[in-house]
Design a protein around this motif. Sequence first.
Motif, short mmCIF file in Angstrom:
data_model
loop_
_atom_site.label_atom_id
_atom_site.label_comp_id
_atom_site.label_asym_id
_atom_site.label_seq_id
_atom_site.Cartn_x
_atom_site.Cartn_y
_atom_site.Cartn_z
N PRO A 91 0.80 -1.22 0.00
CA PRO A 91 0.00 0.00 0.00
C PRO A 91 0.84 1.28 0.00
O PRO A 91 0.52 2.24 -0.69
N GLN A 92 1.95 1.28 0.75
CA GLN A 92 2.78 2.48 0.82
C GLN A 92 3.34 2.84 -0.56
O GLN A 92 3.44 4.02 -0.90
N GLN A 93 3.70 1.85 -1.37
CA GLN A 93 4.22 2.12 -2.71
C GLN A 93 3.14 2.73 -3.61
O GLN A 93 3.40 3.68 -4.35
N ILE A 94 1.94 2.18 -3.54
CA ILE A 94 0.84 2.70 -4.35
C ILE A 94 0.51 4.12 -3.94
O ILE A 94 0.32 5.00 -4.78
N ILE A 95 0.45 4.36 -2.64
CA ILE A 95 0.14 5.70 -2.13
C ILE A 95 1.21 6.70 -2.58
O ILE A 95 0.88 7.77 -3.09
N SER A 96 2.47 6.35 -2.42
CA SER A 96 3.56 7.26 -2.79
C SER A 96 3.52 7.59 -4.27
O SER A 96 3.67 8.75 -4.66
N ARG A 97 3.31 6.58 -5.11
CA ARG A 97 3.27 6.79 -6.55
C ARG A 97 2.09 7.68 -6.95
O ARG A 97 2.21 8.60 -7.75
N SER A 98 0.94 7.43 -6.36
CA SER A 98 -0.27 8.17 -6.72
C SER A 98 -0.23 9.62 -6.23
O SER A 98 -0.65 10.53 -6.93
N VAL A 99 0.26 9.82 -5.02
CA VAL A 99 0.26 11.15 -4.42
C VAL A 99 1.30 12.07 -5.06
O VAL A 99 1.14 13.29 -5.06
#
Length: 141
Positions: A91-99
Amino acid sequence: MEFVKSKKGKEKVIFEGYVYVKQKKLAHGVVSFECEKRRNKLECKAKIKLRGVNLVGRLNNHSHGPDPARREILKVLQEMKKSAEETEEAPQQIISRSVSSISEDAKAKLPTVHQLRRNFRRYRQVVNNPPPVPLNISLPS
């Protein structure tokens, strides 16, 4: 005009900087959408009516200004949910990429990282463990 999904999978429309939620289906394929701020303290009474992607009618004016950051937030949350479904990334990777691709104003209005990660866990739990199908077994009397 853009169509996005809400957290619960319902239809939302972004039109002229305002976000509308589906209210009800009307006759002849027309769908009524009301401003998403209708049920909060602003009580905005603006509505639009659509047939497919065509605007059929408008009712009332908004009692507030448009929020350009809201559009970005909805798009990013939809993108995150899709990534959670399609990939096994943390989840942290997806959040970082999206934000990383949104404005500072939108970042400030996003839910906290803790809340986003919790939503990922819940969503993946539902997707990976669908509810069981009830069996119709008749017992002898």
